[in-house]
Write an enzyme that holds these catalytic residues in place. Structure first.
Site, PDB file in Angstrom:
ATOM      1  CB  SER A  80       2.386 118.348  20.707  1.00  0.00           C
ATOM      2  OG  SER A  80       2.068 119.704  20.474  1.00  0.00           O
ATOM      3  CB  SER A  84     -18.641  99.820  -9.792  1.00  0.00           C
ATOM      4  OG  SER A  84     -18.712  98.769 -10.748  1.00  0.00           O
ATOM      5  CB  THR A 107     -17.576  99.365  38.828  1.00  0.00           C
ATOM      6  OG1 THR A 107     -17.505  99.871  40.165  1.00  0.00           O
ATOM      7  CG2 THR A 107     -17.272  97.868  38.838  1.00  0.00           C
ATOM      8  CG  HIS A 108     -19.896 103.199  38.600  1.00  0.00           C
ATOM      9  ND1 HIS A 108     -21.158 103.347  38.072  1.00  0.00           N
ATOM     10  CD2 HIS A 108     -19.958 102.118  39.427  1.00  0.00           C
ATOM     11  CE1 HIS A 108     -21.961 102.424  38.575  1.00  0.00           C
ATOM     12  NE2 HIS A 108     -21.253 101.651  39.392  1.00  0.00           N
ATOM     13  CE  LYS A 141      -0.304 116.767  24.382  1.00  0.00           C
ATOM     14  NZ  LYS A 141      -1.590 116.709  25.013  1.00  0.00           N
ATOM     15  CE1 TYR A 143     -26.593  93.654  -8.680  1.00  0.00           C
ATOM     16  CE2 TYR A 143     -27.736  94.822 -10.437  1.00  0.00           C
ATOM     17  CZ  TYR A 143     -26.645  94.694  -9.596  1.00  0.00           C
ATOM     18  OH  TYR A 143     -25.614  95.588  -9.685  1.00  0.00           O
ATOM     19  CD  GLU A 145      -5.630 110.501  20.893  1.00  0.00           C
ATOM     20  OE1 GLU A 145      -6.198 111.428  21.467  1.00  0.00           O
ATOM     21  OE2 GLU A 145      -4.519 110.645  20.345  1.00  0.00           O
ATOM     22  CG  ASN A 193     -27.741  90.429 -11.988  1.00  0.00           C
ATOM     23  OD1 ASN A 193     -27.022  91.404 -12.199  1.00  0.00           O
ATOM     24  ND2 ASN A 193     -29.014  90.395 -12.344  1.00  0.00           N
TER      25      ASN A 193
END
Ligand code: ARG
Length: 471
Positions: A290, A36, A168-169, A296, A330, A303, A123
């Site tokens: 773009s 790890s 709303t909606h 664009k 553990y 996003e 542990n």
């Protein structure tokens, strides 16, 4: 990363730390699945802090000599410096951060290194490290979210009277103020901070000294190590302490909800920055173009914030599934806790920072928002309320009359405020000229003075209160 086998020495034994019992070393596949260090090296500073506290306590309790403790603490400080200046050689054969550090300590100080692990196990060590790491990460995240709140409050102050459509909606419903909309997110992020703080309080107990699972026969002082590491106290049950990852789950749960809030906000920025809405312009530094469409200007940062919420929610799910079938105490499954925790912490930090940067540089188009707020008969509720307040119609009847007037305006392709008084009186005789005083957008928002309402004077007060409460 080096895959060198640890050098045999007095502290570590012939090949691995448990070499005393094992004739053969691990297969390379075992090493691959087991190691790890590739990710838990991030725990190094907290691991070293925990080890220093443990060594000092062992000496104070007369379990190891003062000289050994001093050598251990100094050796650990050198190791920390080596890791920080990039000269430390991490080894996958040494599995994890705990054994990498201990092995190097043995190289540096010899036999005394072998005394550090007295009255301790990996542990309780890893449970301690992860709590300490997460505590810092949560403090950093809290500061980040607070910074985001500060930006939002600033926008709210600048736009306490800027009218926009409330939805709303996703249909224009009633005019609201941009400031009010921003303060809605201040509330959400405030709850997120509350949940993180709540999780932090529960997390801030020291598992160190629980050893492998049963506690230890050495006369340790757990309160001392807890205090040295800034914990509020010690965990009360050694089995629970080494197998508990609730604190990580709570972080991921609070973080997931924060990610959801960020994602909702990101979605609004995506919508608002579109040509159709045109409410907000994202600065060049937070947009991208773009490769094919020169016109664009894409809200990529928003996003990505929206998309990355999936990673955080996934991390929560991952840890819950890891834990659900684990018997006490553990199990090595628990090594799988770290990557989702680290990834979620990193993801949240970058999303909060990007959202803050994006908003701080965003410019809002007040004229465009007001224009949009005027479409869709958004003051119809004001008209109905006027019918209740002035001529005294029951609300249901007022609603019905207003519906007829909206229908009339729709047929005439005009706004409610463009209907003539005669047109209105033909529908409801009790209407007077006074009705026009409530059909304007500014009048509409100004009238919403109920507690928590959108009126500019409310928004100013709410922003001032939020500044005091949150910052
Ligand atoms: N690397 C391990 C983890 O992250 C440390 C604890 C190992 N304990 C053990 N008994 N194998 O969980």
């Amino acid at each position: 990363m080096s895959t060198k086998t640890p050098k045999g020495n007095a502290a570590t034994g012939p090949s691995t730390i448990w070499g005393g019992r094992f004739a053969a070393g691990p297969s390379s596949l075992m090493e691959d699945i087991n190691a790890s260090i590739g990710f838990d090296k991030r725990l190094y500073a907290h691991d070293i802090a925990g080890s220093k506290a443990h060594a000092r306590m062992l000496a104070a309790q007369g379990i190891i000599s003062q000289d050994d403790a001093t050598a251990i603490v100094d050796g650990l400080a050198s190791i920390e410096a080596e890791i920080e200046n990039g000269t430390f050689e991490f080894s996958a054969a040494l599995e994890d951060i705990h054994m990498n550090v201990e092995n190097r300590l043995a190289e540096l100080i010899g036999e005394a290194a072998g005394r550090l692990h007295t009255a301790r196990s990996r542990n309780d060590q890893v449970a301690t490290d992860l709590r300490l790491w997460l505590r810092d990460a949560m403090d950093g995240l809290d500061a980040g979210v607070q910074g985001l709140q500060e930006t939002l409050i600033g926008i709210a102050e600048a736009h306490s009277g800027t009218v926009m459509p409330g939805y709303t909606h996703l249909q224009a419903a009633q005019p609201v103020t941009l400031g009010h909309h921003m303060l809605a997110y201040v509330e959400m992020f405030g709850r997120d901070r509350g949940r993180l703080a709540d999780a932090r309080t529960r997390m801030n107990e020291s598992p160190l000294g629980s050893a492998a699972l049963a506690g230890t026969s050495f006369p340790i002082d757990r309160d001392a190590t807890a205090a040295a590491l800034g914990f509020d106290g010690v965990t009360r049950n050694s089995l629970d302490a080494v197998s508990d990852r609730d604190f990580a789950v709570e972080f991921l749960a609070a973080g997931s909800l924060l990610a959801v809030h960020l994602s909702r906000m990101a979605e609004e920025i995506v919508l608002w920055s579109s040509g159709q809405f045109g409410f907000v312009k994202i600065s060049d530094s937070f947009s991208s173009g773009s490769s094919i469409m020169p016109q664009k200007r894409n809200p990529d940062a928003a996003e990505l914030v929206r998309g990355k919420s999936g990673r955080v929610i996934g991390a929560l799910n991952s840890l819950l599934v890891q834990l659900k079938g684990l018997p006490l105490a553990y199990g090595k499954d628990m090594q799988e806790d770290k990557e989702p925790v680290f990834d979620a912490a990193d993801t949240l930090a970058i999303c909060v920072a990007a959202m803050n940067g994006m908003l701080a540089e965003a410019t809002f188009d007040a004229a465009r928002m007001k224009d949009a707020a005027g479409h869709g008969f958004t003051t119809a509720t004001d008209l109905a309320d006027w019918l209740v307040r002035v001529p005294g119609l029951p609300f249901r009847q007022a609603h019905h009359v207003t519906g007829q007037l909206v229908k009339l305006a729709e047929d005439k392709d005009c706004g409610l405020e463009d209907l003539s008084l005669a047109d209105m009186q033909a529908v409801e005789a009790a209407i007077t000229d006074d009705v026009f005083s409530v059909l304007g957008l500014d009048e509409s928002v100004a009238s919403r003075t109920s507690a928590g309402g959108t009126a500019p004077e409310n928004v100013k007060k709410a922003a001032a209160q939020a500044r005091k409460r949150c910052l």
